[in-house]
Design an enzyme around this catalytic site. Structure first.
Site, PDB file in Angstrom:
ATOM      1  N   ARG A  26      -6.294 -18.694 -17.586  1.00 55.73           N
ATOM      2  CA  ARG A  26      -5.246 -18.453 -18.584  1.00 55.73           C
ATOM      3  C   ARG A  26      -5.661 -17.281 -19.473  1.00 55.73           C
ATOM      4  NH1 ARG A  26      -3.362 -24.683 -19.995  1.00 55.73           N
ATOM      5  NH2 ARG A  26      -3.526 -25.408 -17.836  1.00 55.73           N
ATOM      6  N   SER A  55       1.634 -37.741 -21.152  1.00 59.59           N
ATOM      7  CA  SER A  55       0.447 -37.117 -20.578  1.00 59.59           C
ATOM      8  C   SER A  55      -0.813 -37.929 -20.847  1.00 59.59           C
ATOM      9  CB  SER A  55       0.279 -35.716 -21.180  1.00 59.59           C
ATOM     10  OG  SER A  55      -0.971 -35.149 -20.818  1.00 59.59           O
ATOM     11  N   HIS A  75       2.995 -26.641 -11.931  1.00 63.10           N
ATOM     12  CA  HIS A  75       2.380 -26.826 -13.253  1.00 63.10           C
ATOM     13  C   HIS A  75       2.875 -25.767 -14.230  1.00 63.10           C
ATOM     14  CE1 HIS A  75      -1.019 -29.578 -14.524  1.00 63.10           C
ATOM     15  NE2 HIS A  75      -0.708 -28.965 -15.663  1.00 63.10           N
ATOM     16  N   ARG A  86       0.864 -22.524 -14.449  1.00 59.91           N
ATOM     17  CA  ARG A  86      -0.351 -22.576 -15.274  1.00 59.91           C
ATOM     18  C   ARG A  86      -1.633 -22.791 -14.471  1.00 59.91           C
ATOM     19  NH1 ARG A  86       0.908 -23.818 -20.706  1.00 59.91           N
ATOM     20  NH2 ARG A  86      -0.801 -25.271 -21.017  1.00 59.91           N
ATOM     21  N   ASP A 123      10.146 -29.856 -11.331  1.00 52.93           N
ATOM     22  CA  ASP A 123      10.110 -29.182 -12.625  1.00 52.93           C
ATOM     23  C   ASP A 123       9.824 -27.704 -12.380  1.00 52.93           C
ATOM     24  OD1 ASP A 123       7.363 -28.803 -12.236  1.00 52.93           O
ATOM     25  OD2 ASP A 123       6.765 -30.364 -13.637  1.00 52.93           O
ATOM     26  N   SER A 127       6.101 -29.299  -8.160  1.00 48.53           N
ATOM     27  CA  SER A 127       5.658 -28.673  -9.400  1.00 48.53           C
ATOM     28  C   SER A 127       4.564 -27.656  -9.128  1.00 48.53           C
ATOM     29  CB  SER A 127       5.122 -29.738 -10.372  1.00 48.53           C
ATOM     30  OG  SER A 127       4.591 -29.156 -11.541  1.00 48.53           O
ATOM     31  N   LYS A 185       2.383 -35.489  -8.262  1.00 44.13           N
ATOM     32  CA  LYS A 185       2.867 -34.335  -9.012  1.00 44.13           C
ATOM     33  C   LYS A 185       2.049 -33.095  -8.649  1.00 44.13           C
ATOM     34  CE  LYS A 185       3.557 -32.697 -13.786  1.00 44.13           C
ATOM     35  NZ  LYS A 185       2.728 -31.467 -13.709  1.00 44.13           N
ATOM     36  N   GLY A 195       9.684 -29.327 -19.495  1.00 51.77           N
ATOM     37  CA  GLY A 195       8.499 -29.389 -20.330  1.00 51.77           C
ATOM     38  C   GLY A 195       8.568 -28.485 -21.533  1.00 51.77           C
ATOM     39  N   ARG A 196       8.481 -27.175 -21.326  1.00 52.30           N
ATOM     40  CA  ARG A 196       8.459 -26.256 -22.454  1.00 52.30           C
ATOM     41  C   ARG A 196       9.689 -26.395 -23.356  1.00 52.30           C
ATOM     42  NH1 ARG A 196       5.976 -23.007 -18.315  1.00 52.30           N
ATOM     43  NH2 ARG A 196       3.866 -22.340 -18.917  1.00 52.30           N
ATOM     44  N   TYR A 206      -4.429 -37.702 -15.118  1.00 52.92           N
ATOM     45  CA  TYR A 206      -5.521 -36.850 -14.668  1.00 52.92           C
ATOM     46  C   TYR A 206      -6.721 -37.779 -14.465  1.00 52.92           C
ATOM     47  CZ  TYR A 206      -3.173 -32.584 -16.430  1.00 52.92           C
ATOM     48  OH  TYR A 206      -2.317 -31.554 -16.675  1.00 52.92           O
ATOM     49  N   GLY A 258      10.698 -24.197 -14.947  1.00 55.03           N
ATOM     50  CA  GLY A 258      11.605 -23.131 -15.354  1.00 55.03           C
ATOM     51  C   GLY A 258      13.037 -23.525 -15.613  1.00 55.03           C
ATOM     52  N   THR A 278      -1.273 -36.217 -11.043  1.00 57.14           N
ATOM     53  CA  THR A 278      -1.277 -34.761 -10.936  1.00 57.14           C
ATOM     54  C   THR A 278      -2.414 -34.313 -10.026  1.00 57.14           C
ATOM     55  OG1 THR A 278      -0.291 -34.480 -13.120  1.00 57.14           O
ATOM     56  CG2 THR A 278      -1.496 -32.609 -12.229  1.00 57.14           C
ATOM     57  N   PRO A 285       5.554 -34.449 -18.636  1.00 59.40           N
ATOM     58  CA  PRO A 285       4.331 -34.696 -19.396  1.00 59.40           C
ATOM     59  C   PRO A 285       3.726 -33.385 -19.880  1.00 59.40           C
ATOM     60  CG  PRO A 285       3.899 -34.883 -17.039  1.00 59.40           C
ATOM     61  CD  PRO A 285       5.380 -34.701 -17.191  1.00 59.40           C
TER      62      PRO A 285
END
Length: 387
Positions: free
Chosen positions: A200, A142, A282, A285, A313, A280, A258, A336-337, A165, A315, A191, A113
């Site tokens: 960030r 998501s 995240h 992040r 998840d 995870s 998650k 994801g990415r 969320y 990397g 999550t 997501p």
């Protein structure tokens, strides 16, 4: 070969080089992009995506927190595990298929997501869902999708899950889950690792926090904590383990937790009725100095002891990465990415190509390691040697 083709091929080769810390150092322009068929691994999609996205959106997708140590650690951890191939095994027929919560899928690679996919491509989650369905795998949608869940479900050609969320309004959260299940989502990923807005720094440097399109897609904030801490609290900060039972009571589908990173929390997830765990951080992040997901996977798998599925998840960029996680005990891997890079660069076709590359690389790694199917993979397939 023309000079233009030679330069393009050189850029593609450099983009996939393991000598570069970040492939985004290779630069394209929207007018001069490689053909989709020229890209031979997932890493080569990132500089293409960067050329298509605004600086703000790219940093929102690519960035981690603080000095991004956790983001890097996710990738570095794959170097600490080595595959142990076995020979003279009949691998003439390979089978990557599996069943998750009653759903038969073609491979143990799912789409994570990720919020606001419309920032990466006009068709956003619609194209992502079609791409995942084309590869006969699961997309997890998501809470912060740019299209409503019923519209995504109408476009989907494969199975969907829903990521939650929770908001301040418990009834509204329940309504979101029930709407997703009614639309056909077969699992809910709750999550748990976002009790506060994270640091960030890429976005802070761009002075976009709280005002950018990306920031607008984040979960709604709860009331601020005392001002001397200068933090923004989210609704998750007030939730505890009994909420899992509350969620189960109306979800009526398996609920995955998650954001698990310790064996202690893995055992609590089992005790409180979780249908599965998603290991995870995240994508690096939220918590700075968090461990990589791969390094904590063995302890979590052992703690769960096969009672519920463990997914992971963080990397994953190569089929060999996926095989290592499966060998340690993960049921499946989520990406994801990379799926966002494919979406940003080429739309649905890019999503398909990213997933195809990972699927083919996993199949090749299995074949060369002596594993004809997922059931044949166990911890004897990998060794740990962190130096």
């Amino acid at each position: 070969m023309t000079r233009r083709n030679a330069l393009r091929n050189l850029a593609v080769l450099a983009a996939g080089s393991p000598l570069l810390r970040a492939q985004q150092e290779i630069q394209y322009t929207p007018e001069r992009l490689p053909l989709l068929t020229d890209l031979v691994n997932v890493l080569e999609f990132e500089p293409v995506a960067k050329s298509k996205l605004s600086r703000e959106t790219y940093d929102f997708v690519a960035g981690g927190v603080d000095d991004e140590a956790t983001l890097r650690r996710n990738r570095e951890a794959f170097q600490w595990f080595t595959l142990r191939p076995r020979m003279l095994v009949n691998v003439s027929k390979l089978d990557l298929s599996l069943e998750l919560f009653g759903q038969k899928i073609a491979m143990p690679i799912l789409v994570s997501p990720t919020g606001g996919q419309g920032l990466s491509h006009p068709e956003g989650e619609l194209a992502m869902a079609r791409g995942a369905g084309q590869l006969q795998t699961i997309m997890c949608v998501s809470t912060n999708s740019t299209f409503p869940i019923d519209k995504i479900a109408a476009a989907a050609t494969g199975p969907l899950w829903f990521q939650l969320y929770p908001g301040d309004d418990r009834d509204a959260s329940r309504e979101r889950v029930e709407r997703a299940v009614a639309a056909g989502c077969k699992a809910v990923a709750f999550t748990v690792d976002t009790p506060y807005d994270s640091n960030r720094e890429r976005l802070r440097r761009l002075r976009t926090t709280g005002s950018s399109p990306a920031a607008a897609l984040r979960p709604r904030r709860g009331p601020e904590v005392p001002s001397q801490y200068r933090l923004n609290r989210r609704p998750t900060a007030e939730l505890t383990w009994p909420f899992v039972a509350e969620l189960n009571s109306y979800a009526k589908v398996p609920v995955l937790i998650k954001g698990i990173l310790t064996p202690e929390d893995a055992r609590l997830a089992v005790q409180h009725g979780a249908g599965g765990i998603l290991v995870s951080n995240h994508g690096g992040r939220y918590l700075g100095a968090a461990p990589s997901t791969l390094e904590v996977l063995p302890g979590i798998v052992d703690a769960v002891a096969g009672k519920i599925p463990v997914l992971i998840d963080g990397g994953f960029r190569r089929g060999t990465d996926v095989l290592k996680a499966l060998a340690i005990g993960a049921k499946a891997v989520m990406v994801g990415r990379p799926s966002l890079w494919g979406l940003a660069g080429y739309g649905q076709a890019g999503v398909v190509r990213v997933l195809e590359l990972l699927q083919s690389e996993l199949a090749l790694a299995m074949g060369l390691s002596g594993h004809p199917n997922l059931a044949s993979i166990d911890r004897s397939a990998v060794s740990f040697d962190r130096k």
